[in-house]
Design a protein around this motif. Structure first.
Motif, PDB file in Angstrom:
ATOM      1  N   ALA A  29     -13.457  -7.062 -67.219  1.00 29.66           N
ATOM      2  CA  ALA A  29     -13.146  -7.809 -66.167  1.00 29.66           C
ATOM      3  C   ALA A  29     -14.837  -8.656 -66.053  1.00 29.66           C
ATOM      4  N   ASN A  30     -14.902  -8.247 -66.321  1.00 29.69           N
ATOM      5  CA  ASN A  30     -17.077  -9.665 -66.659  1.00 29.69           C
ATOM      6  C   ASN A  30     -16.394 -10.720 -68.136  1.00 29.69           C
ATOM      7  N   MET A  31     -15.249  -9.931 -68.460  1.00 27.70           N
ATOM      8  CA  MET A  31     -14.994 -10.907 -69.873  1.00 27.70           C
ATOM      9  C   MET A  31     -13.930 -12.101 -69.090  1.00 27.70           C
ATOM     10  N   THR A  32     -13.659 -11.603 -68.156  1.00 22.53           N
ATOM     11  CA  THR A  32     -12.139 -13.055 -67.550  1.00 22.53           C
ATOM     12  C   THR A  32     -13.461 -13.419 -66.578  1.00 22.53           C
ATOM     13  N   ASN A  33     -14.265 -12.507 -66.209  1.00 24.69           N
ATOM     14  CA  ASN A  33     -15.300 -13.455 -64.573  1.00 24.69           C
ATOM     15  C   ASN A  33     -15.463 -14.752 -65.859  1.00 24.69           C
ATOM     16  N   VAL A  34     -15.880 -14.772 -66.884  1.00 29.08           N
ATOM     17  CA  VAL A  34     -16.836 -15.544 -67.412  1.00 29.08           C
ATOM     18  C   VAL A  34     -15.115 -16.751 -68.352  1.00 29.08           C
ATOM     19  N   ARG A  35     -14.025 -16.507 -68.371  1.00 32.80           N
ATOM     20  CA  ARG A  35     -12.712 -16.923 -68.533  1.00 32.80           C
ATOM     21  C   ARG A  35     -12.712 -17.819 -67.433  1.00 32.80           C
ATOM     22  N   LEU A  36     -12.552 -17.780 -66.072  1.00 32.84           N
ATOM     23  CA  LEU A  36     -11.770 -17.917 -65.093  1.00 32.84           C
ATOM     24  C   LEU A  36     -13.067 -18.842 -63.823  1.00 32.84           C
ATOM     25  N   LEU A  37     -14.433 -18.317 -64.266  1.00 32.40           N
ATOM     26  CA  LEU A  37     -15.654 -19.119 -63.911  1.00 32.40           C
ATOM     27  C   LEU A  37     -14.555 -20.533 -63.594  1.00 32.40           C
ATOM     28  N   PRO A  38     -15.284 -21.427 -64.651  1.00 30.83           N
ATOM     29  CA  PRO A  38     -14.869 -22.451 -63.840  1.00 30.83           C
ATOM     30  C   PRO A  38     -14.091 -23.352 -63.670  1.00 30.83           C
ATOM     31  N   ARG A  39     -12.824 -22.423 -63.575  1.00 30.21           N
ATOM     32  CA  ARG A  39     -11.301 -23.035 -63.102  1.00 30.21           C
ATOM     33  C   ARG A  39     -11.064 -22.351 -61.389  1.00 30.21           C
ATOM     34  N   LEU A  40     -11.689 -20.989 -60.700  1.00 32.75           N
ATOM     35  CA  LEU A  40     -11.335 -20.342 -60.153  1.00 32.75           C
ATOM     36  C   LEU A  40     -12.975 -20.938 -58.648  1.00 32.75           C
ATOM     37  N   GLY A  41     -13.726 -20.698 -59.509  1.00 32.02           N
ATOM     38  CA  GLY A  41     -14.961 -20.584 -58.662  1.00 32.02           C
ATOM     39  C   GLY A  41     -15.395 -19.580 -58.474  1.00 32.02           C
ATOM     40  N   THR A  42     -16.972 -18.722 -58.198  1.00 30.45           N
ATOM     41  CA  THR A  42     -17.254 -17.982 -57.669  1.00 30.45           C
ATOM     42  C   THR A  42     -16.949 -17.110 -56.614  1.00 30.45           C
ATOM     43  N   VAL A  43     -16.490 -17.622 -54.973  1.00 37.55           N
ATOM     44  CA  VAL A  43     -16.173 -17.527 -54.246  1.00 37.55           C
ATOM     45  C   VAL A  43     -14.178 -17.137 -54.117  1.00 37.55           C
ATOM     46  N   ARG A  44     -14.225 -17.621 -54.884  1.00 38.01           N
ATOM     47  CA  ARG A  44     -12.032 -16.941 -55.089  1.00 38.01           C
ATOM     48  C   ARG A  44     -12.195 -16.080 -55.538  1.00 38.01           C
ATOM     49  N   LEU A  45     -13.016 -15.878 -57.132  1.00 40.54           N
ATOM     50  CA  LEU A  45     -13.497 -14.454 -58.298  1.00 40.54           C
ATOM     51  C   LEU A  45     -13.943 -12.892 -56.992  1.00 40.54           C
ATOM     52  N   MET A  46     -14.656 -13.480 -56.581  1.00 45.06           N
ATOM     53  CA  MET A  46     -15.423 -12.205 -55.705  1.00 45.06           C
ATOM     54  C   MET A  46     -14.386 -11.753 -54.722  1.00 45.06           C
ATOM     55  N   ARG A  47     -13.692 -12.832 -53.858  1.00 50.94           N
ATOM     56  CA  ARG A  47     -12.113 -12.034 -53.477  1.00 50.94           C
ATOM     57  C   ARG A  47     -11.482 -11.441 -54.171  1.00 50.94           C
ATOM     58  N   ILE A  48     -11.029 -11.838 -55.071  1.00 46.42           N
ATOM     59  CA  ILE A  48     -10.140 -10.919 -55.935  1.00 46.42           C
ATOM     60  C   ILE A  48     -10.727  -9.873 -55.948  1.00 46.42           C
ATOM     61  N   GLY A  49     -12.002  -9.872 -56.715  1.00 48.80           N
ATOM     62  CA  GLY A  49     -12.446  -8.243 -56.637  1.00 48.80           C
ATOM     63  C   GLY A  49     -12.222  -7.455 -55.458  1.00 48.80           C
ATOM     64  N   ALA A  50     -13.558  -7.858 -54.254  1.00 51.06           N
ATOM     65  CA  ALA A  50     -12.558  -7.323 -53.105  1.00 51.06           C
ATOM     66  C   ALA A  50     -11.531  -6.491 -52.926  1.00 51.06           C
ATOM     67  N   ILE A  51     -10.232  -7.602 -53.224  1.00 53.68           N
ATOM     68  CA  ILE A  51      -9.358  -6.848 -52.829  1.00 53.68           C
ATOM     69  C   ILE A  51      -8.991  -5.432 -53.594  1.00 53.68           C
ATOM     70  N   ALA A  52      -9.226  -5.910 -55.240  1.00 49.77           N
ATOM     71  CA  ALA A  52      -8.780  -4.199 -55.281  1.00 49.77           C
ATOM     72  C   ALA A  52      -9.787  -3.486 -55.643  1.00 49.77           C
ATOM     73  N   SER A  53     -11.733  -3.465 -55.370  1.00 49.03           N
ATOM     74  CA  SER A  53     -12.098  -2.496 -54.962  1.00 49.03           C
ATOM     75  C   SER A  53     -11.097  -2.221 -53.703  1.00 49.03           C
ATOM     76  N   ALA A  54     -10.692  -2.448 -52.452  1.00 49.74           N
ATOM     77  CA  ALA A  54     -10.603  -2.173 -51.000  1.00 49.74           C
ATOM     78  C   ALA A  54      -8.692  -1.135 -51.073  1.00 49.74           C
ATOM     79  N   GLY A  55      -7.946  -1.955 -52.146  1.00 49.42           N
ATOM     80  CA  GLY A  55      -6.903  -0.870 -52.761  1.00 49.42           C
ATOM     81  C   GLY A  55      -7.257  -0.226 -53.190  1.00 49.42           C
TER      82      GLY A  55
END
Length: 387
Positions: free
Chosen positions: A253-279
């Motif tokens: 997940a951290n390697m994915t975060n490094v790759r996607l941060l420039p395109r998606l930004g911190t807020v959107r990636l935090m939201r994806i992580g929170a959805i995964a944790s809740a589910g």
């Protein structure tokens, strides 16, 4: 980079190494599962409170000397745990151990901010977390092997050796905070700074998301040895392998975060992580209460939940520090205290809810994941209003 990884890893190695030995230690010290889970809660008390002091100290006196003092405390606490004769003594010494370990964790994050600035610090934190994840990856497995070969006390002597070696490595690292950039504020001013940070909605939002999430993380850390080893009769060595699976998920997940941060930004990636944790937390609770899936009905949702930290932790930390770059040490300390203080709630609650099943652990994790998702939703709504 190697020393920064080691320092950030102290949060994990201080607990992960002895997780497979917790049932054995409970037998040796004539304690129940609840008392042993309090050794984790006691550690988190020291870890969360200690960060509030080390952050401002690092902003005023630089990073290296406070970390060195913290390593000395860590070694003293580890020696005490290795010779402890009762659960109460171990809980107290775990607190000392934590007060020392947290200096390296909180100030190494500030060192990343010193070195890489606001733009790259999120990516570098993810990279460091990915690399230092080797420690918890091998920690439970190594702890299980040491337990089998030399007994549980040898695990804490191994931590003593790690603390000494890290201190030697620290001596080779240059100071990252020049004198001209250091704060001249005293303890009273540091407390006022924390009060101001707590009134900064942007910092508070990030602290809330990480804090809610960490309730579940440390419910997993405290509860999984008994849920897997005692309830499902997994060996200590096999438990280490199962725990490692969750760490692999964090690394990916951290390697994915490094790759996607420039395109998606911190807020959107935090939201994806929170959805995964809740589910995953909800699925875990369903499995624990119905018995669906047996052992793997617990293990797989836990993998997903802990893996979500790769999208939540580094992004929330980097986002908060970017709002207050001149107080990076204090912000890092405040968010770290919120995370590990919340972890104290997660592990401490299991000591009171323990009923010999995996249901308390699963229920706490599910509630934590849902709360983290709520925190991200509030964060996004507040950002929209500011926009």
């Amino acid at each position: 980079m190697a020393v920064l990884c080691a320092l950030m890893g102290f949060a994990s190695i201080s607990t992960d190494f002895y997780l497979p030995a917790m049932p054995t230690i409970a037998q040796a010290l004539h304690a129940d599962a609840g008392a042993m889970e309090l050794t984790i809660a006691g550690y988190l008390v020291g870890f969360s409170i200690g960060q509030l002091f080390w952050g401002p100290i690092g902003d005023r006196f630089g990073r290296k000397r406070p970390i060195g003092v913290g390593l000395v405390l860590f070694v003293i606490g580890s020696i005490g745990c290795a010779t402890a004769g009762s659960p109460a003594i171990m809980i107290g010494l775990r607190l000392v151990q934590a007060c020392g370990a947290c200096s390296g964790v909180v100030l190494s994050r500030a060192m990343v901010r010193d070195l890489y600035g606001p733009e790259r610090s999120g990516q570098m934190l993810s990279t460091l977390i990915t690399v230092m994840a080797i420690a918890p990856l091998v920690g439970p497995f190594l702890g299980g092997q040491v337990l089998a070969l030399a007994g549980w006390r040898a695990i804490f002597w191994l931590l003593v050796a790690i603390g000494v070696i890290t201190g030697i490595g620290l001596a080779t690292v240059p100071e990252t905070l020049p004198v001209e950039r250091r704060s001249a504020k005293g303890p009273g001013a540091a407390l006022r700074d924390y009060a101001l940070l707590l009134r900064d909605r942007r910092v508070l939002d990030c602290a809330m998301v990480g804090g809610f999430y960490y309730v579940g993380i440390y419910a997993y850390v405290a509860g999984s040895p008994f849920a897997f080893i005692t309830v499902h009769h997994v060996s200590a060595q096999a438990y280490g392998m199962l725990f490692a699976g969750g760490i692999v998920a964090i690394m990916l997940a951290n390697m994915t975060n490094v790759r996607l941060l420039p395109r998606l930004g911190t807020v959107r990636l935090m939201r994806i992580g929170a959805i995964a944790s809740a589910g995953s937390g909800s699925l875990l609770a369903l499995s624990a209460w119905t018995g669906w899936g047996g052992l793997w009905g617990l293990v797989l949702p836990c993998f997903i939940y802990v893996g979500a930290s790769g999208l939540i932790v580094a992004n929330s930390m980097a986002r908060a520090m970017s709002h207050r770059p001149q107080q990076a040490g204090a912000v890092s300390a405040l968010l770290g205290a919120a995370q590990y203080g919340s972890g104290m709630i997660g592990s401490g609650s299991l000591s009171f809810l323990a009923d010999g099943t995996s249901r308390p652990m699963a229920s706490v994790i599910a509630l934590a994941g849902l709360a983290a998702l709520l925190g991200v939703a509030i964060n996004g709504a507040a950002q929209g209003r500011r926009g």
